[in-house]
Write a protein that holds these residues in place. Structure first.
Motif, PDB file in Angstrom:
ATOM      1  N   THR A   1       5.514   4.460   0.196  1.00  0.00           N
ATOM      2  CA  THR A   1       5.961   5.817  -0.245  1.00  0.00           C
ATOM      3  C   THR A   1       6.724   6.531   0.785  1.00  0.00           C
ATOM      4  O   THR A   1       7.760   7.121   0.226  1.00  0.00           O
TER       5      THR A   1
ATOM      6  N   PRO B   1       6.844  -3.093  -3.976  1.00  0.00           N
ATOM      7  CA  PRO B   1       6.276  -3.525  -2.903  1.00  0.00           C
ATOM      8  C   PRO B   1       6.339  -4.855  -2.139  1.00  0.00           C
ATOM      9  O   PRO B   1       7.465  -5.685  -2.793  1.00  0.00           O
TER      10      PRO B   1
ATOM     11  N   HIS C   1       0.748  -1.201  -0.007  1.00  0.00           N
ATOM     12  CA  HIS C   1       0.166  -0.019  -0.241  1.00  0.00           C
ATOM     13  C   HIS C   1       1.027   1.134   0.110  1.00  0.00           C
ATOM     14  O   HIS C   1       2.064   1.082   0.681  1.00  0.00           O
ATOM     15  N   PRO C   2       0.490   2.150  -0.609  1.00  0.00           N
ATOM     16  CA  PRO C   2       1.237   3.664  -0.860  1.00  0.00           C
ATOM     17  C   PRO C   2       1.756   4.050   0.673  1.00  0.00           C
ATOM     18  O   PRO C   2       2.858   4.588   0.649  1.00  0.00           O
ATOM     19  N   ARG C   3       0.763   3.918   1.517  1.00  0.00           N
ATOM     20  CA  ARG C   3       1.035   4.558   2.843  1.00  0.00           C
ATOM     21  C   ARG C   3       2.231   3.876   3.389  1.00  0.00           C
ATOM     22  O   ARG C   3       2.879   4.374   4.361  1.00  0.00           O
TER      23      ARG C   3
END
Length: 129
Positions: free
Chosen positions: A57, A71, A52-54
């Protein structure tokens, strides 16, 4: 790498991981059946790529090279005695490999705890097995 024994077959382990990942609100990017695509005899081996980007990132903002290992991935594989294992990269290793700074500590800890929780939920036989 961290490895846990699974009480399930390779396919069931990845099925369970895929369901747990979705339930946790993560995205599944790919599922790869290495044995089906090997072109030669290979014991069951499947890879799930998810995240997940959270989670990723902040690590890439610190060091973009961490995108090489993101990922997250988990590999279910069967050994020569027929036992199933689930292997994944340790988030601490990822931090060390890419030289992540102090600003990434919380994200690395969250990824580490999240992966450990997913693996625990996936590999053990409980009330559903």
């Amino acid at each position: 790498m961290l490895t846990a024994a699974s009480a399930w077959s390779v396919r069931e382990t990845i099925d369970r991981l895929e369901a747990a990942v979705a339930e946790a609100g993560l995205l599944v990017f790919a599922r790869i059946d290495h044995a089906a695509n090997a072109g030669t005899a290979l014991r069951p081996t499947e890879l799930l790529i998810f995240g997940h980007p959270r989670g990723g990132t902040p690590l890439m903002l610190d060091r973009q090279t961490s995108g090489l290992d993101l990922p997250m991935k988990a590999l279910a594989w069967e050994d020569s005695s027929g036992r199933t294992w689930l292997t994944y990269n340790d988030a601490e290793w990822l931090a060390e490999r890419h030289g992540l700074g102090p600003g990434s500590v919380a994200a690395v800890e969250a990824v580490s705890a999240g992966m450990a929780g997913l693996v625990r939920a996936v590999v053990a036989r409980g009330a559903d097995g």
